[in-house]
Design an enzyme around this catalytic site. Structure first.
Site, mmCIF file in Angstrom:
data_model
loop_
_atom_site.group_PDB
_atom_site.id
_atom_site.type_symbol
_atom_site.label_atom_id
_atom_site.label_comp_id
_atom_site.label_asym_id
_atom_site.label_seq_id
_atom_site.Cartn_x
_atom_site.Cartn_y
_atom_site.Cartn_z
ATOM 1 N N CYS A 236 -0.568 -31.846 -3.495
ATOM 2 C CA CYS A 236 -0.131 -31.568 -5.246
ATOM 3 C C CYS A 236 -1.045 -31.284 -5.380
ATOM 4 C CB CYS A 236 -0.525 -33.691 -5.291
ATOM 5 S SG CYS A 236 -2.290 -34.156 -5.729
ATOM 6 N N HIS B 127 -4.170 -37.226 -8.726
ATOM 7 C CA HIS B 127 -3.093 -36.491 -8.342
ATOM 8 C C HIS B 127 -2.761 -35.559 -9.740
ATOM 9 C CE1 HIS B 127 1.334 -35.648 -7.463
ATOM 10 N NE2 HIS B 127 2.361 -36.267 -8.454
#
Length: 1169
Positions: A578, A1125
């Site tokens: 990510c 994230h």
């Protein structure tokens, strides 16, 4: 007496009697209590640890004596049987011969000769319970009080065990007028703290719903008693008449209390004019019985209350209703009319079957899973408000043990085919699928995982995707882990739809499937990201299969136009990538760089270049290919497999699939792009031979101005690093060393491509201290921001300065969340915490108190007193008169002064004086309950002061074998001696504690302005401007440097400032720093406010050019460094903001751009004419 057994001391067995003989020395009640307590032990015997806790009461008896007693009770065995327990107990506590022989054998127990241990405490001597006290002062029975407490636990705020306004409204279920509900809340809230505690609830319910009818009616007058003086003024009477619609000729309430109407005056008037108050009184009874849990006194009263409630609530616009079978409801009324007990609720007639139900295969995570029969007719059922259903369950129970409750929502017409608002009788049944958690033997992922049933739920169509996901996380205990939902089209096949729009409701998803309304079933995939690898299983599936992922947001009309838009393409995250995806999406918005890499001629130049840095060339080529695929926009999302393979091959830092830093990746990628472009340019377009610099220039180098130095430094850097990356991203910093003596300075200029700004981590902690004065005034809370290495002494200094109390008259006490004071050094006899004790040693969640000491007292002339409650636990109390009590500490600590002439009476009066603020001293004749003599000050002190140990549990003076909970101090005129190591416990009499001790007043605390100020400074959002200012703050160097002007070594300040900015400015907000005191990396979660448009950096740039900047992209980070994230927000070619979360792409408004988690900011220069 039976035989006695006397063996050698090695087996530690003394004379005993048989179990049969033991029963002759105790009553049947005592035998029953001991037998009942023994049956609670699971194995039918008592081991050593259980003996120490349950039999000896946890007393701090030396280990050797505990072992000796255990051996005596067990007859040398490893466990104690019931017969051995009974014979040993009775022998030691009731039989003189056994007692004498035991003491003769074991001299260390000689003190038992004068006062043998008690077998049990008589029931009439046990601690009176709160239920008994409340029953004693109200019209309610003990059973009713206990039932009310059970209901109160379900409707109150569990954190404080009180009913606030919000919880009150929830309990009433919207079934009563708002104004009436608010006024009745004030009636229950007798102490006006905007919360209802259980004592207030019981007393007010008793006054409104029990006792003589005139008394009940009189309590209704308090609804209009705005000033709470238990009297109605002319204005309050006028409001009452208006609310009740009383005509002028009936406005005749007597004013017997100095021109005001007393409650009894209202009661007399109300009995004569009952028609005006009937509705209000009826609603009070409905709330008390149906909503708050009081059981009706008779079947006739229950029928009346329920009928009136149903007739009034049937037309209310409630959002939730319970479905009840009409057959049972008719039978219920018939039985009540005949004054017979109704049968339990029976919904068998409307309950559907479990045929084809998913609940038989997997667990149901919703509150209900029962189905209604299909095609129910309105005559088959009735709908009732939720509070009435709960009341019926409490009063009568349910015939069905499972699947008996049918709570249904009343929805708008958009959820039904006929577009008419209606009751949702048949909610959606959701089956959640999950990925098979089995991996290959080597732990790698080579094939897509199959989908297996995980759980099911029955939920309303109106529920949103976010609400459903939150339910899954809570019930399946997924915590804060990454999870998301997919709509399953076909199991174990491609084509599942990612539900990335959290505001989308399930009705929209269901209708999109094209199913009929009668099916009411839908399958969803609950995908959980792997914590170790960061892999999304569905994105791995897409990567391995080469198929794209479909997101629900792209299917909606508002986002359908994204399809085919250049750059609006998601990137599949099939590893822990990510951070790469977010960095790529941001960097791709730099138009000149992206356009350069999209042109074939530039890519051909890179391929033809003869350079040793083939790694950089390969990375650049793969990045260019990825950009072309993104800008072709033939797919909604793509898997950047080739690009990630190139990163893995050409970088040691990013070769693994662990989580990495997005900023580091962007820096690495820019370096690769720069290197490939620079090397290609140098190979294909060699620079001219370098000209030897003139010596005269070297001679006058020291006389250069900063402007000249900057220009020369920049020119040299450009020659050695010529590339498009340099042109776009490189700015220049000035580093100055300033002499702190003469203020002379020298400057050095250096390039930068990313500006790392501190947010930042301050070496301070936030402390809140409650200052308690001895005069009993309301305590005051102060806020302080102190260095993490601060000590108690420094805290005392700042508290003294803020509170006005002399530092010598302040002691700091730390209380844990469980009510225990922080222990001092074992060798330190004083009650005061040492000044050199660091504040960091305080446990998490502890409360800090600054207590004012008495005047003219030395360090050992005061003690800390704590409130204590000894609660009887209804088990046999075997050794010691107070063993078996549960010790509870509560309330504010107190300081008791000990001068050389102090008496017991003076100690009691001192404690009473400090508590006068939260003690009810006089009997209130208008109270909603009866009163006990202990509530009168003339009855004596409502507590006993005892000498205890440091834990406030056992006596601080008596030997452990006495099992003493604390030696009492007599409240007389005799001088008392308090040992240095003995704190004082304030042991409350039970009735006085429950009736006189006002917990709400005791917990009251005023906040000093410093609390809000320090909280704001500690947690308030920062700003981009503030971060730049911190970046430029002087930093004093440790080593001295030679100063030409001072002609000696002096201390220097290093100052970093921005000399000039690049066309594209990358700002890195330094959220991660190493915390030295904790030995780990920490994340600063403080929000940084920054402008998306018209950012003017001129005040922070040494040589501003007058241009402003506009944000074109930002990368956000959520979670921690190792398991967080990254997502990206970026501008599209149409100047619209996009949310790019791995494979998901969604158009958002500027207001929806989340600034709170910003980590990387990409700004573009906008030229000002």
């Amino acid at each position: 007496m039976g035989n006695t057994i006397l063996t050698g001391r090695s087996n530690a067995i003394a004379p005993i009697i048989s179990a049969e003989d033991a029963r002759t020395h105790i009553s049947e009640e005592e035998y029953r209590r001991i037998r009942q307590a023994f049956q609670r032990f699971k194995n039918g015997c008592i081991n050593y640890d259980e003996f120490c806790y349950h039999v000896l009461g946890g007393a701090q008896i030396p280990e050797d004596k505990r072992r000796l007693l255990f051996s005596f009770f067990s007859h040398g065995a490893e466990t104690i049987s019931f017969d051995n327990l009974l014979s040993s107990l009775v022998g030691l506590c009731r039989v003189e011969e056994v007692q004498s022989r035991f003491i003769e054998e074991y001299h260390e127990f000689a003190s038992w000769g004068l006062s043998p241990p008690k077998l049990t405490i008589p029931l009439n001597d046990s601690y009176i319970s709160f239920y008994e006290v409340m029953s004693y002062v109200t019209h309610l029975s003990v059973k009713e009080v206990i039932e009310l407490e059970k209901v109160f636990a379900t409707i109150s705020d569990r954190a404080v065990c009180k009913l606030n306004v919000e919880k009150w409204k929830q309990a009433l279920g919207g079934c009563f007028p708002d104004t009436y509900a608010e006024r009745l809340f004030a009636v229950f809230d007798e102490n006006r703290d905007c919360q209802i505690d259980f004592r207030e609830l019981v007393c007010t319910l008793s006054a409104l719903c029990r006792g003589p009818h005139p008394g009940r009616i009189s309590q209704l007058a308090r609804i209009w008693d705005v000033d709470c003086d238990k009297l109605l003024s002319d204005e309050e009477l006028s409001n009452m008449y208006a609310d009740l619609g009383v005509p002028m000729e009936h406005q005749t309430v007597t004013k017997s209390a100095n021109g005001k109407a007393a409650l009894v005056d209202f009661g007399i008037w109300a009995q004569e004019n009952e028609k005006y108050i009937a509705k209000n009184y009826s609603m009070a009874l409905q709330i008390g019985h149906i909503c708050l849990g009081l059981r009706p006194e008779s079947k006739k009263m229950e029928l009346q209350i329920v009928n009136e409630f149903e007739s009034r609530a049937s037309e209310l616009p409630l959002s939730e209703w319970n479905i009840v079978a009409s057959g049972w409801h008719s039978e219920y009324r018939t039985l009540l009319e005949a004054e017979k007990t109704p049968n339990p609720i029976d919904n068998t007639g409307i309950k559907g079957t479990r045929e084809d139900s998913w609940t038989s295969r997997v667990a149901c995570i919703s509150a209900e899973s029962a189905r209604l029969k299909p095609d129910l007719l309105p005559a088959d059922y009735i709908r009732v408000p939720v509070p009435l259903w709960r009341a019926w369950l409490r009063w009568h129970g349910c015939a069905l043990t499972v699947d008996s409750q049918f709570t249904r929502k009343y929805l708008d017409g958009e959820f039904f085919e006929d577009n008419k608002p209606s009751l949702e009788l048949y909610p959606l049944e959701i089956l959640f699928l999950g990925h098979d958690r089995k991996k290959s033997h080597d732990g790698t992922e080579t094939t897509p995982r199959s989908l297996t049933p995980w759980a099911c739920a029955q939920v309303s169509r109106s529920m949103t995707v976010d609400e459903l996901l939150a339910l899954c996380k809570t019930e399946l205990r997924l915590g804060d882990g990454d999870a998301r939902l997919w709509q399953v089209v076909k199991e174990n096949e491609e084509g599942n739809v990612l539900l990335d729009d959290g505001n989308q409701n399930l009705h929209q998803l269901y209708t999109a499937l094209g199913k009929t309304k009668k099916v009411n079933k839908m399958k969803l995939l609950l995908e959980v990201r792997e914590r170790g690898t960061g892999v999304w299983p569905e994105e791995l599936r897409a990567s391995l299969s080469g198929k794209q992922i479909t997101a629900a947001s792209t299917l909606s009309s508002s986002n359908a136009q994204l399809s085919g838009r250049p750059g609006a393409v998601g990137l599949v995250n099939y590893g822990n990538f990510c951070y790469r995806n977010a960095g790529i999406q941001c960097l791709a918005r730099v138009s000149p760089l992206t356009q350069y890499l999209l042109e074939d001629e530039h890519l051909d130049e890179l391929k033809k270049a003869n350079t040793k840095r083939r790694d950089a060339v390969e990375t650049t080529i793969e990045y260019a290919k990825l950009l072309r695929e993104m800008w072709a926009a033939k797919k909604k999302n793509i898997a950047p497999n080739d690009f990630n393979d190139a990163i893995r091959m050409n970088s040691d830092m990013f070769e693994c699939s662990e989580q990495h830093d997005c900023q580091e990746f962007v820096a690495f990628l820019l370096d690769q792009l720069h290197t490939s472009m620079y090397e290609a340019n140098k190979t294909l377009h060699p620079p001219p031979p370098a000209i030897e610099p003139k010596k005269e220039a070297e001679k006058h180098e020291k006389e250069e101005t900063d402007e000249e130095k900057a220009e020369r430094s920049w020119t040299e850097y450009e020659k050695q690093n010529e590339s498009l990356v340099t042109q776009l991203f490189t700015g220049q910093l000035r580093s100055r060393l300033v002499c702190r003596t003469c203020q002379s300075s020298s400057s050095v200029f250096e390039p930068f491509t990313s500006l790392s700004l501190p947010i930042g981590f301050e070496d301070v902690d936030l402390y809140q201290v409650i200052v308690v004065h001895r005069d009993g005034r309301i305590p005051r809370r102060y806020g302080f921001r102190l260095s993490r290495d601060s000590k108690i002494g420094h805290l005392r200094e700042v508290v003294a300065a803020s509170s006005g109390i002399s530092m010598s008259h302040i002691t700091i006490q730390c209380m844990s969340s469980k009510g225990t004071l922080m222990s001092r050094s074992p060798n330190h006899r004083s009650s005061n915490l040492r000044d050199e004790l660091p504040l960091s040693s305080f446990p998490s969640g502890a409360r800090l108190y600054a207590l004012e000491l008495p005047e003219s007292t030395g360090e050992d002339e005061w003690r800390v007193a704590m409130h204590r409650k000894l609660q009887y636990n209804h088990e046999p109390h075997i050794l010691g008169s107070t063993a078996g009590f549960i010790v509870s500490r509560f309330g504010l600590p107190l300081i008791v002064g000990l001068d050389e002439h102090v008496t017991g009476k003076k100690l009691y009066e001192d404690v009473m004086y400090q508590m006068h603020r939260f003690m009810e001293h006089s009997v209130n004749s208008f109270s909603s309950r009866a009163h006990d003599p202990c509530e009168d000050d003339a009855s004596g002190f409502p507590f006993t002061l005892c000498l205890v140990d440091q834990n406030y549990e056992w006596c601080g003076q008596c030997p452990a074998l006495r099992f003493c909970r604390g030696c009492p101090i007599r409240p007389d005129d005799n001088k008392v001696f308090i040992p240095a190591n003995s704190p004082i416990a304030v042991d409350w009499f039970p009735i006085a504690l429950y009736l006189r001790y006002n917990h709400s007043e005791e917990q009251a605390c005023e906040d000093d302005p410093s609390v809000a100020e320090t909280w704001s400074r500690h947690f308030a959002p920062s700003s981009l401007e503030h971060c730049i200012e911190k970046f430029s703050c002087p930093e004093t160097l440790d080593a001295a440097i030679q100063c030409d002007r001072c002609e000696k070594k002096t201390t220097r300040d290093k100052v970093m400032t921005i000399w000039k900015l690049p066309k594209y400015l990358i700002i890195h907000l330094k959220r991660f720093e190493f915390l030295r005191e904790q030995g780990r990396m920490g994340k600063c979660k403080r929000t940084v406010n920054f402008p998306l448009k018209h950012f003017d950096p001129a005040p922070f740039v040494d040589k501003p050019d007058g241009n402003t900047y506009e944000c074109i992209a930002l990368a956000n980070h959520y979670g921690q460094l190792s398991c967080g994230h990254f997502i990206a927000y970026a501008k599209s070619n149409e100047d619209k903001w996009l949310l790019l979360n791995d494979c998901s792409v969604r158009e958002v408004s500027e207001e929806e751009v989340d600034k709170q988690g910003a980590y990387l900011l990409f700004y573009e220069r906008k030229y000002v004419k």
